[in-house]
Structure formats: C-alpha cells, structure tokens
Design a protein around this motif. Sequence first.
Motif, PDB file in Angstrom:
ATOM      1  N   VAL A 151       1.047  -1.086  -0.096  1.00 32.77           N
ATOM      2  CA  VAL A 151      -0.008  -0.112   0.234  1.00 32.77           C
ATOM      3  C   VAL A 151       0.683   1.085  -0.091  1.00 32.77           C
ATOM      4  N   TYR A 152       1.998   0.954   0.772  1.00 30.99           N
ATOM      5  CA  TYR A 152       2.762   2.972   0.815  1.00 30.99           C
ATOM      6  C   TYR A 152       3.756   2.308  -0.688  1.00 30.99           C
ATOM      7  N   MET A 153       3.684   1.328  -1.340  1.00 35.03           N
ATOM      8  CA  MET A 153       4.928   1.282  -2.590  1.00 35.03           C
ATOM      9  C   MET A 153       4.223   1.919  -3.496  1.00 35.03           C
ATOM     10  N   HIS A 154       2.618   1.237  -2.971  1.00 35.22           N
ATOM     11  CA  HIS A 154       1.223   2.018  -4.079  1.00 35.22           C
ATOM     12  C   HIS A 154       1.162   4.079  -4.084  1.00 35.22           C
ATOM     13  N   ASP A 155       2.090   4.292  -3.083  1.00 36.17           N
ATOM     14  CA  ASP A 155       1.278   5.947  -3.112  1.00 36.17           C
ATOM     15  C   ASP A 155       2.294   6.017  -3.354  1.00 36.17           C
ATOM     16  N   SER A 156       3.814   5.464  -3.826  1.00 37.05           N
ATOM     17  CA  SER A 156       4.874   6.180  -4.466  1.00 37.05           C
ATOM     18  C   SER A 156       4.583   6.710  -5.676  1.00 37.05           C
ATOM     19  N   ALA A 157       5.689   7.094  -6.027  1.00 37.65           N
ATOM     20  CA  ALA A 157       5.596   7.853  -7.583  1.00 37.65           C
ATOM     21  C   ALA A 157       6.557   6.244  -8.715  1.00 37.65           C
ATOM     22  N   PRO A 158       6.104   6.018  -9.205  1.00 32.39           N
ATOM     23  CA  PRO A 158       7.097   5.113 -10.496  1.00 32.39           C
ATOM     24  C   PRO A 158       8.409   5.389 -10.519  1.00 32.39           C
ATOM     25  N   GLY A 159       9.526   4.787 -10.548  1.00 31.93           N
ATOM     26  CA  GLY A 159      10.079   5.323 -10.076  1.00 31.93           C
ATOM     27  C   GLY A 159      11.351   5.909  -9.431  1.00 31.93           C
ATOM     28  N   SER A 160      10.256   6.383  -8.733  1.00 30.76           N
ATOM     29  CA  SER A 160      11.234   7.450  -7.138  1.00 30.76           C
ATOM     30  C   SER A 160      11.702   6.887  -6.470  1.00 30.76           C
ATOM     31  N   ALA A 161      12.724   7.812  -5.965  1.00 30.49           N
ATOM     32  CA  ALA A 161      13.324   7.446  -4.339  1.00 30.49           C
ATOM     33  C   ALA A 161      12.841   6.307  -3.061  1.00 30.49           C
ATOM     34  N   GLU A 162      11.229   6.980  -3.367  1.00 23.67           N
ATOM     35  CA  GLU A 162      10.462   6.495  -1.506  1.00 23.67           C
ATOM     36  C   GLU A 162      10.095   5.190  -2.120  1.00 23.67           C
ATOM     37  N   GLU A 163       9.980   4.648  -3.786  1.00 25.09           N
ATOM     38  CA  GLU A 163       9.095   3.368  -4.170  1.00 25.09           C
ATOM     39  C   GLU A 163      10.667   2.200  -4.287  1.00 25.09           C
TER      40      GLU A 163
END
Length: 147
Positions: free
Chosen positions: A35-47
Amino acid sequence: MQDFLLMIYYWLKAGHLIFVIFWMAGLFMLPRQMVYMHDSAPGSAEEALWAKRSGLLRKVILTPSMIAVWVFGLLLAYSSGAFAQGWFHAKLLLVILLSGYHGWMVANAKKMARGERPLSEKTLRVVNEVPGVAAVLIVILVVIKPF
Ligand code: HEM
C-alpha cells in the motif's frame, strides 16, 4: 524414523508454531508495505526504498518461514498419521491456497518494484484480510478437529 520423530514430536510442534508466527507476520506486513509502495511515484527514491524493504521481508522472513512451516508440518503429519484424518485434508487445502496467495503477492510486489501497479490500493486492503481468515479456519481445524 517414525519412532525418532515421535520422540521429538513436541520440538517439531514448537518449531512449527514458531515459524507459523513468523510466516503469518510476514503475510500481514507485505500488503501493508505494498500500500505504501502504491502511494509512491513509479521510479521515485521512495518507491525504491519500499521495494528494498519488501525484498528483504521476502528473503529474510516470508520465504524461509513458509519453507520451515511446511517442513515441520509435514514431519508432524508423518509422525502422527494425520494424513489419514479428515481435518488434515481440509487444513492441507487451506495451506496450499495460503501458499498460493503468498506466491501471488510476492509476484505482485516484484511487479510493483519495477514501477508497475498491478493491484489497486483498495484491492490490496481487501486481500490483506486473506491471511487472517485463513489463520482462523486453520487453527479451528487443528485444535477442534471437527471431522
Ligand atoms: C504449511 C503446511 C502445514 C502443515 C503440513 C501443517 C501440519 C500440522 C500438523 C500435522 C500438526 C499436528 C496436529 C495434531 O496432530 O494435533 C500441526 C499443528 C498445528 N498447526 Fe500446522 N501445518 C501447516 C501450516 C500451518 C499454518 C499456516 C498454521 C496457522 C496459521 C498452522 C497452525 C497450527 C497449530 C496452531 C498447530 C497446533 C495444534 C495443537 O497442538 O493442538 N499450521 N500442523
């Protein structure tokens, strides 16, 4: 062989239950991380950070625990003759389905780590209930042995 397994039966049961706890904990954590990964932008450092965490969860907890639960569980069944009992057949069906759920969620987590979003956030929240429901049914089957 069976005599030896019966001698260490309670150790096998302890090992089984310890890894059941680890496996279930991992199965509860993975969809939350997704769920948290879903919220992060694809390709971002958060992902990338969530992808690393879910990879670690898979390698350190989920997969080794599932293997250990199966090994201890099958040794318990072999030593106690559970293969001939109805409750065990029902439990086996549920743990096969739960192992399939494990594989399916891991495959989805890997896709998410590559920037894909195969499941909606709502679906992730709903499937998050699967391990809990399975655990309730499995524990009733092994403790009550209704058939
Ligand atoms: C993955 C394959 C699994 C196999 C082959 C397996 C097999 C077994 C066997 C044969 C026993 C001994 C039952 C008896 O004779 O009293 C047992 C005990 C137990 N199993 Fe599993 N099991 C598996 C997974 C699980 C899972 C996923 C859970 C919970 C979510 C679970 C929960 C338990 C519990 C609570 C007991 C102790 C029951 C008691 O002492 O009364 N097992 N298992």
